[in-house]
Design a protein around this motif. Structure first.
Motif, mmCIF file in Angstrom:
data_model
loop_
_atom_site.group_PDB
_atom_site.id
_atom_site.type_symbol
_atom_site.label_atom_id
_atom_site.label_comp_id
_atom_site.label_asym_id
_atom_site.label_seq_id
_atom_site.Cartn_x
_atom_site.Cartn_y
_atom_site.Cartn_z
ATOM 1 N N ALA A 383 0.819 -1.205 0.000
ATOM 2 C CA ALA A 383 0.000 0.000 0.000
ATOM 3 C C ALA A 383 0.855 1.258 0.000
ATOM 4 O O ALA A 383 0.416 2.318 -0.452
ATOM 5 C CB ALA A 383 -0.935 -0.009 1.213
ATOM 6 N N THR A 384 2.095 1.145 0.495
ATOM 7 C CA THR A 384 2.976 2.317 0.520
ATOM 8 C C THR A 384 3.488 2.683 -0.865
ATOM 9 O O THR A 384 4.140 3.717 -1.030
ATOM 10 C CB THR A 384 4.180 2.052 1.444
ATOM 11 O OG1 THR A 384 4.820 0.833 1.039
ATOM 12 C CG2 THR A 384 3.737 1.926 2.894
ATOM 13 N N ALA A 385 3.213 1.833 -1.876
ATOM 14 C CA ALA A 385 3.738 2.071 -3.219
ATOM 15 C C ALA A 385 2.727 2.777 -4.130
ATOM 16 O O ALA A 385 2.958 2.864 -5.330
ATOM 17 C CB ALA A 385 4.185 0.755 -3.853
ATOM 18 N N TYR A 386 1.622 3.239 -3.602
ATOM 19 C CA TYR A 386 0.706 4.019 -4.437
ATOM 20 C C TYR A 386 1.447 5.193 -5.061
ATOM 21 O O TYR A 386 2.227 5.869 -4.395
ATOM 22 C CB TYR A 386 -0.472 4.534 -3.617
ATOM 23 C CG TYR A 386 -1.629 3.561 -3.545
ATOM 24 C CD1 TYR A 386 -2.522 3.451 -4.603
ATOM 25 C CD2 TYR A 386 -1.836 2.763 -2.431
ATOM 26 C CE1 TYR A 386 -3.584 2.572 -4.555
ATOM 27 C CE2 TYR A 386 -2.894 1.867 -2.370
ATOM 28 C CZ TYR A 386 -3.772 1.784 -3.434
ATOM 29 O OH TYR A 386 -4.821 0.905 -3.385
ATOM 30 N N GLN A 387 1.189 5.425 -6.348
ATOM 31 C CA GLN A 387 1.926 6.432 -7.103
ATOM 32 C C GLN A 387 1.018 7.601 -7.458
ATOM 33 O O GLN A 387 -0.016 7.426 -8.112
ATOM 34 C CB GLN A 387 2.501 5.814 -8.378
ATOM 35 C CG GLN A 387 3.302 6.774 -9.234
ATOM 36 C CD GLN A 387 3.898 6.072 -10.436
ATOM 37 O OE1 GLN A 387 4.224 4.900 -10.395
ATOM 38 N NE2 GLN A 387 4.033 6.815 -11.527
ATOM 39 N N ALA A 388 1.390 8.804 -7.024
ATOM 40 C CA ALA A 388 0.605 9.994 -7.331
ATOM 41 C C ALA A 388 0.688 10.310 -8.816
ATOM 42 O O ALA A 388 1.735 10.161 -9.447
ATOM 43 C CB ALA A 388 1.099 11.177 -6.509
ATOM 44 N N GLY A 389 -0.433 10.744 -9.387
ATOM 45 C CA GLY A 389 -0.449 11.154 -10.779
ATOM 46 C C GLY A 389 0.287 12.472 -10.980
ATOM 47 O O GLY A 389 0.533 13.220 -10.026
ATOM 48 N N MET A 390 0.615 12.755 -12.239
ATOM 49 C CA MET A 390 1.353 13.983 -12.532
ATOM 50 C C MET A 390 0.525 15.201 -12.154
ATOM 51 O O MET A 390 -0.640 15.306 -12.546
ATOM 52 C CB MET A 390 1.724 14.039 -14.010
ATOM 53 C CG MET A 390 2.494 15.299 -14.389
ATOM 54 S SD MET A 390 2.974 15.347 -16.142
ATOM 55 C CE MET A 390 4.257 14.082 -16.158
ATOM 56 N N PRO A 391 1.078 16.130 -11.391
ATOM 57 C CA PRO A 391 0.347 17.353 -11.053
ATOM 58 C C PRO A 391 0.288 18.289 -12.252
ATOM 59 O O PRO A 391 0.818 17.998 -13.327
ATOM 60 C CB PRO A 391 1.187 17.949 -9.916
ATOM 61 C CG PRO A 391 2.580 17.484 -10.218
ATOM 62 C CD PRO A 391 2.424 16.110 -10.805
ATOM 63 N N GLN A 392 -0.362 19.432 -12.050
ATOM 64 C CA GLN A 392 -0.429 20.431 -13.108
ATOM 65 C C GLN A 392 0.988 20.822 -13.540
ATOM 66 O O GLN A 392 1.817 21.210 -12.727
ATOM 67 C CB GLN A 392 -1.174 21.665 -12.600
ATOM 68 C CG GLN A 392 -1.457 22.712 -13.658
ATOM 69 C CD GLN A 392 -2.168 23.910 -13.061
ATOM 70 O OE1 GLN A 392 -1.578 24.675 -12.288
ATOM 71 N NE2 GLN A 392 -3.446 24.058 -13.380
ATOM 72 N N THR A 393 1.269 20.676 -14.853
ATOM 73 C CA THR A 393 2.621 20.891 -15.371
ATOM 74 C C THR A 393 2.556 21.720 -16.646
ATOM 75 O O THR A 393 1.793 21.413 -17.559
ATOM 76 C CB THR A 393 3.306 19.537 -15.673
ATOM 77 O OG1 THR A 393 3.292 18.725 -14.489
ATOM 78 C CG2 THR A 393 4.740 19.739 -16.118
#
Length: 402
Positions: A383-393
């Motif tokens: 569960a610690t490996a959840y990956q955040a999506g790319m923020p506003q760029t």
């Protein structure tokens, strides 16, 4: 209270060298319109050194692995077009030879003291991969196509050399004994074109034997996990009994077969000189059909969303300038097979382009225009490996062609 610190650093240099040659000849005789002959070779060399660190930043242990992979290939292809019926056929065959060597792999104590070397046997595989493709031109706008094929995919050296992790985020263990996957499959499809656009529909069904995948080691297999952790030499990756538990150790293997089938749709339409529509959709059902691990069969595997779609509208205020709005949708998925759900999400983007001259252009783009907070799909067993999506760029640039 827990005080975070850098628990390891890694040095991962690699080099690659290759060459290829291809000969194409339009024969137009004996029913053969064209033949192609090709040859290629490639070498990849890499190493991984892991320095495991204490909270004081002192090196507590060192893990090192060095290896190389060599690829050699021969290709032959024939193309034929029938005059009696509007049918084109392409028959090809490729012979691939692959070998992998890991001559050096060891675990050592503080600052590389007292190294313990692992003996890793060489791996090799040679495979013939045929391909047959058929294209039937029903009329000037409508095509029907089909293909059957076989291919193989070698493991990456990241999978064979690099073990990493800690007791908080989990351990991912490399396997230098991995061998290539073999894929066999077929597909059928149709293409329809009109003056201002086209549509394509493809259905596919692929089987992958000896698939390379990472699976989670359960508490019941704590002895196996202990042995693998010992080989990897990662600090803290061990247990004294099954009661200590293994809930966050994963290991790459070839011990599974997969089936992947689905459909793909692509659409393009020039509405007029100023407006263009594009869209796409894919449905992918990928399951384990056999495994020696504890993962369930006939369940959508982790890291593969079933449904994905995209749409775009492009506006040309003048012929040299364009403004495109895009929407990308990814359906529900899992990180690990059947566990750790990843919710569906949609992201809006915007890009602009201005062609100053035929050789020069200015462009700008925004990814995640509304700055949505989401987690994206990937393969993981913790569960610690959840990956955040790319923020506003934001991206702004210029392109020169010469």
């Amino acid at each position: 209270p827990y005080k975070p610190y850098i628990n390891a650093n890694y040095t991962d240099p690699y080099t690659t060298l290759g060459a290829s040659a291809q000969y194409t000849h339009d024969l137009k005789a004996a029913g053969i319109d064209q033949y192609i002959l090709g040859v290629d070779a490639r070498n990849i060399s890499a190493s991984n050194q892991t320095n495991n660190l204490a909270p004081s930043s002192a090196v507590t242990s060192v893990n090192y692995a060095q290896g190389q992979q060599n690829f050699y290939g021969l290709l032959g292809q024939l193309k034929s077009k029938s005059n009696a019926i509007p049918l084109e056929a392409t028959l090809g065959a490729r012979v691939d030879a692959w070998n992998s060597q890991t001559p050096t792999s060891y675990n050592a104590g503080a600052n590389g003291s007292n190294p313990v070397y692992q003996g890793v046997p060489n791996q090799s595989k040679t495979q013939l991969s045929p391909t047959l493709g058929l294209l039937y031109k029903a009329n000037k706008n409508w095509d029907l196509r089909s293909a059957a094929y076989q291919a193989f995919h070698a493991p990456s050296m990241n999978n064979t050399l690099r073990s990493y992790g800690n007791s908080v985020s989990g351990y991912s263990l490399a396997n230098p004994n991995l061998t290539p996957e073999t894929m066999t499959g077929y597909e059928v499809g149709t293409d329809y074109r009109w003056k201002s656009g086209f549509a394509q529909l493809t259905a596919f069904n692929n089987y992958i034997q000896n698939a390379i995948a990472s699976y989670k080691i359960t508490t019941a297999n704590w002895a196996t996990a202990n042995s693998l952790c010992s080989s990897a030499g990662l600090s803290g990756c061990s247990a004294t009994s099954s009661t200590s538990g293994y809930t966050n150790v994963s290991y790459y293997t070839n011990q599974q077969n997969l089936q992947s089938r689905g459909i793909e749709l692509q659409y393009h339409h020039d509405v007029n000189a100023q407006w263009v529509l594009d869209g796409g959709y894919s449905y992918t059902r990928t399951v384990l059909t056999w495994t020696a691990t504890t993962d369930p069969i006939n369940t959508q595997i982790g890291g593969v969303p079933m449904n994905m779609a995209n749409a775009a509208i492009t506006y040309y205020p003048v012929p040299q300038a364009s403004l495109t709005t895009t929407v990308r949708y990814v359906g529900n998925s899992w990180m690990a097979t059947g566990t750790l759900p990843v919710p569906a999400y949609a992201v809006i983007g915007l890009k602009a382009n201005y062609q100053v001259t035929p050789q020069a252009a200015l462009f700008a783009s925004v990814v995640n225009l509304l700055n949505r907070q989401y987690v994206t799909f990937n393969i993981a067993s913790q569960a610690t490996a959840y990956q955040a999506g790319m923020p506003q760029t934001f991206t702004v640039g210029a392109r020169l062609t010469f």
